[in-house]
Design an enzyme around this catalytic site. Structure first.
Site, PDB file in Angstrom:
ATOM      1  N   ALA A   1      27.201  28.344  51.537  1.00 34.42           N
ATOM      2  CA  ALA A   1      27.516  27.913  52.909  1.00 34.42           C
ATOM      3  C   ALA A   1      26.370  27.112  53.505  1.00 34.42           C
ATOM      4  CB  ALA A   1      27.830  29.126  53.782  1.00 34.42           C
TER       5      ALA A   1
ATOM      6  N   SER B   1      24.103  35.540  47.068  1.00 30.98           N
ATOM      7  CA  SER B   1      25.270  35.996  46.289  1.00 30.98           C
ATOM      8  C   SER B   1      25.925  34.823  45.587  1.00 30.98           C
ATOM      9  CB  SER B   1      26.307  36.652  47.202  1.00 30.98           C
ATOM     10  OG  SER B   1      25.819  37.840  47.744  1.00 30.98           O
ATOM     11  N   SER B   2      25.901  33.657  46.258  1.00 28.98           N
ATOM     12  CA  SER B   2      26.582  32.484  45.694  1.00 28.98           C
ATOM     13  C   SER B   2      26.148  32.210  44.261  1.00 28.98           C
ATOM     14  CB  SER B   2      26.283  31.245  46.539  1.00 28.98           C
ATOM     15  OG  SER B   2      26.709  31.437  47.861  1.00 28.98           O
TER      16      SER B   2
ATOM     17  N   TRP C   1      25.292  34.243  42.088  1.00 32.26           N
ATOM     18  CA  TRP C   1      25.716  35.299  41.169  1.00 32.26           C
ATOM     19  C   TRP C   1      27.230  35.331  40.977  1.00 32.26           C
ATOM     20  CZ3 TRP C   1      22.511  40.265  42.813  1.00 32.26           C
ATOM     21  CH2 TRP C   1      21.154  39.970  42.683  1.00 32.26           C
TER      22      TRP C   1
ATOM     23  N   GLU D   1      43.300  36.124  38.786  1.00 33.51           N
ATOM     24  CA  GLU D   1      42.631  37.351  39.235  1.00 33.51           C
ATOM     25  C   GLU D   1      43.611  38.191  40.026  1.00 33.51           C
ATOM     26  OE1 GLU D   1      38.979  36.227  41.204  1.00 33.51           O
ATOM     27  OE2 GLU D   1      38.027  35.736  39.308  1.00 33.51           O
TER      28      GLU D   1
ATOM     29  N   HIS E   1      33.729  46.342  45.263  1.00 30.88           N
ATOM     30  CA  HIS E   1      34.229  45.847  43.983  1.00 30.88           C
ATOM     31  C   HIS E   1      34.426  47.041  43.064  1.00 30.88           C
ATOM     32  CE1 HIS E   1      34.857  43.473  40.412  1.00 30.88           C
ATOM     33  NE2 HIS E   1      34.806  42.360  41.138  1.00 30.88           N
TER      34      HIS E   1
ATOM     35  N   ARG F   1      42.173  44.846  45.149  1.00 27.35           N
ATOM     36  CA  ARG F   1      40.849  45.390  44.839  1.00 27.35           C
ATOM     37  C   ARG F   1      40.574  46.742  45.511  1.00 27.35           C
ATOM     38  NH1 ARG F   1      36.231  40.879  45.149  1.00 27.35           N
ATOM     39  NH2 ARG F   1      37.237  40.103  43.284  1.00 27.35           N
TER      40      ARG F   1
ATOM     41  N   HIS G   1      30.520  45.035  48.040  1.00 20.95           N
ATOM     42  CA  HIS G   1      30.555  43.707  47.426  1.00 20.95           C
ATOM     43  C   HIS G   1      30.698  42.599  48.459  1.00 20.95           C
ATOM     44  CE1 HIS G   1      31.332  40.843  44.233  1.00 20.95           C
ATOM     45  NE2 HIS G   1      32.492  40.497  44.774  1.00 20.95           N
TER      46      HIS G   1
ATOM     47  N   GLU H   1      29.792  34.101  54.326  1.00 22.14           N
ATOM     48  CA  GLU H   1      30.134  35.528  54.452  1.00 22.14           C
ATOM     49  C   GLU H   1      29.658  36.137  55.771  1.00 22.14           C
ATOM     50  OE1 GLU H   1      29.352  37.752  50.889  1.00 22.14           O
ATOM     51  OE2 GLU H   1      29.660  39.675  51.907  1.00 22.14           O
TER      52      GLU H   1
ATOM     53  N   ARG I   1      40.012  40.950  51.331  1.00 24.48           N
ATOM     54  CA  ARG I   1      39.884  39.584  50.810  1.00 24.48           C
ATOM     55  C   ARG I   1      40.517  39.451  49.428  1.00 24.48           C
ATOM     56  NH1 ARG I   1      35.763  36.966  47.393  1.00 24.48           N
ATOM     57  NH2 ARG I   1      34.953  39.076  47.143  1.00 24.48           N
TER      58      ARG I   1
ATOM     59  N   LEU J   1      34.055  32.108  48.130  1.00 23.91           N
ATOM     60  CA  LEU J   1      33.383  30.818  47.902  1.00 23.91           C
ATOM     61  C   LEU J   1      34.221  29.713  48.528  1.00 23.91           C
ATOM     62  CD1 LEU J   1      32.221  31.260  44.186  1.00 23.91           C
ATOM     63  CD2 LEU J   1      30.807  31.380  46.224  1.00 23.91           C
TER      64      LEU J   1
END
Ligand code: FAD
Ligand code: SIN
Length: 530
Positions: free
Chosen positions: A23, A49-50, A52, A120, A235, A281, A340, A364, A375, A381
């Protein structure tokens, strides 16, 4: 360490961007030619985090897919409180923004049909673009960092921690920051918070060290409205090893057929949801949590479905496994749910504006309403990718349309007690992270939430001069505990053992400000927006 207000060095810029994940980098790039100062808490590209991100970025790119279908899937998991207009905006713009990344130089994986798209959980199509298998974040961030380093309008301050917003009369003028152990100030006409998530307030998280809610806490202290804070996504499959943060085993493994089993070999998801391992999730995470409560251990079994292709298709997860002597082509991968993603955040509108003048947020740290209570995988992303340019455009319009006077000079009296976030308070932070995992984790109830609020009172009392890290974690924990206490129902990422069903009376966002909290804590209640 104490600072005198008169000794603080200050610089001036057009736009201050706090945070250098997807971001922040994207917003900074799109602000050209305005002068931008970009803060990164760690070295550029780390502590985000981006970098990863594994699974990828969702967008309706397949000819058989459509933004309308992506929208429907996004709304279906959101617990009835996603903002439909925002979700339509994001899913519509998704394909264009992916093409922008490709134009910037990002290399996504391809197959014989073109861009390789994976599937996913809770997506009705294959629509997740990825890079080098499960190394999507690393590739996207590699390219954006290169572009930022080339950009003459951006000054990057690495290893620099924003401490507080400079704020007066509902107007933000930049921030104080800590660099090389020195408190400084950046005065700015516009400030963008892009500090990412809050996973580090929990003892088990997939998030990097920097993700402890700094932006949320700073915005809260500046009087910003905060939205849907009680909705935290865990997660289901963080790898259950003794490292902090826990390495992630991407959901794409289950998309490729991996099973969840307990130590007896039972595939427990078959009993819990018709979509089994590909259920939303929160449902998968709670099923694992239930197994663990019953004394079981849970594992991902990738042997039959992925087998020898594992190292090539999932090099990042494979490397994490290797670090812990796990061979996923032959062994089961032990998994545990870990904090997460934060659906809640700083309330923003469709241009990323907050309710405080001069302050925007994206990524985020913001709550645009896209995710509602839960989410959809790989929509995060995408949200950062869509909103960063919208914020930048709005900031540029704001800067050009307005006759702007020089930003106010820093008033640093409130910062004089700042304790840098070094090793101080590690023990108490560890204690609070454990309390948070227990009481504002996957399953909450009134008794636990009240215990946590009392514990927070005690910790605050015993730590009158906390480090910036402890101070922010305490604020975010209290905000989440209080909003979770008020929401007497279960919805998406907020599950109450004492109110296990959704209640139509709560089919709405919760909006809170720090001032409400202190006031209303006395009355043991927080107002929810209607
Ligand atoms: P980040 O990328 O976290 O960047 C935040 C930045 O702010 C960092 O540079 C940080 O150092 C900086 N910062 C924080 N506090 C301060 C401060 N006080 N001062 C200065 N700088 C500060 N989402 C998907 O859509 N697809 C995926 O495949 C996916 N996989 C994921 C895998 C993992 C392991 C994790 C943890 C998350 C994943 N997510 C995924 C979620 C997604 O990565 C994040 O939500 C998204 O990257 C957030 O981007 P951001 O730019 O808002 O924040
Ligand atoms: C994952 O790869 O499982 C994470 C994807 C996400 O968080 O969206």
């Amino acid at each position: 360490m104490a600072y005198s207000p008169n000794t603080i060095k200050s610089t001036t810029t057009d736009v201050l961007v706090i945070g250098a994940g997807l971001a922040g980098l994207m917003a900074a790039l799109r602000l050209a030619p305005k002068a931008v100062t970009l803060l990164s808490k760690g070295p550029l590209g780390e502590e985000a985090s981006s970098a990863w991100a594994q699974g990828g970025i969702s967008a309706a790119l397949d000819p058989a897919d459509s933004p309308v279908s992506h929208l429907a899937d996004t709304l279906a998991v959101a617990g009835g409180i996603a903002d439909e207009d925002i979700a339509a905006l994001v899913t519509d713009l998704g394909p264009e923004r992916i093409r922008d990344l490709i134009d910037l130089g990002v290399i996504f994986d391809h197959d014989e049909k073109g861009l390789s798209l994976s599937r996913e959980a809770a997506h009705s199509h294959r629509r997740v673009v990825h890079a080098n298998g499960d190394s999507t974040g690393r590739e996207v961030m590699r390219v954006l960092q290169l572009r930022v380093k080339e950009a003459v309008h951006i000054t990057v301050l690495e290893n620099t921690e924003a401490i507080d917003l400079l704020c007066q009369n509902n107007q933000v003028f930049g921030a104080t920051l800590l660099k090389d152990n020195e408190l400084q100030a950046v005065n700015a006409h516009a400030t963008i918070i892009a500090t990412g998530g809050i996973g580090q307030i929990y003892s088990a998280t997939t998030n990097p060290f920097a993700a402890c809610g700094d932006g949320l806490a700073m915005a809260a202290r500046a009087g910003t409205s905060l939205k849907d804070l009680e909705f935290v996504q865990f997660h289901p499959t963080a790898i259950d090893v003794e490292t902090t943060p826990r390495p992630l085993a991407t959901e794409a493994l289950r998309g490729d057929g991996a099973w969840l089993v307990n130590e007896t070999g039972k595939r427990f998801m078959l009993d819990d949801h018709p979509l089994a391992e590909l259920a939303p999730r929160d449902i998968v995470a709670r099923s694992i949590w239930k197994q663990i409560q019953q004394g079981h251990r849970c594992y991902l079994d990738c042997r039959a479905s992925i087998g020898d292709a594992f190292p090539q298709h999932f090099p990042t997860v494979y490397a994490h496994c290797e670090d812990h002597d796990i061979d996923p082509t032959k062994d089961l991968i032990p998994v545990v749910p870990a904090a997460h993603y934060h659906m809640g955040g700083i309330e923003t509108d469709n241009r990323g504006r907050t309710n405080v003048n001069g302050l925007w947020a994206c990524g985020e740290a913001a709550c645009t309403g896209l995710h509602g209570a839960n989410r959809l995988a790989s929509n995060s992303l995408l949200e950062a990718l869509v909103f960063a340019p919208l914020v930048s455009k709005d900031v540029c319009d704001f800067l050009s349309n307005k006759t702007i006077s020089a930003p106010a000079k820093v008033k640093a009296s409130e910062q004089s007690q700042i304790q840098p976030s070094v090793v101080k308070d590690q023990d108490v932070i560890g204690e609070l992270q454990t309390l948070n995992y227990r009481y504002i984790g996957l399953c909450r109830d009134e008794a636990g939430l009240k215990i946590l609020l009392k514990e927070l009172d005690r910790i605050e009392l015993n730590n009158p001069h906390p480090s910036t890290r402890l101070r922010n974690i305490m604020i975010v924990s209290r905000l989440i505990a209080t909003t979770a206490l008020e929401r007497k129902e279960s919805r998406g990422g907020h599950y109450r053992l004492d109110y296990p069903n959704s209640d139509p009376r709560y089919q709405r966002h919760s909006i809170v400000e720090l001032s409400h909290l202190t006031k209303d804590i006395v009355n043991d209640t927080i107002k929810l927006a209607s």
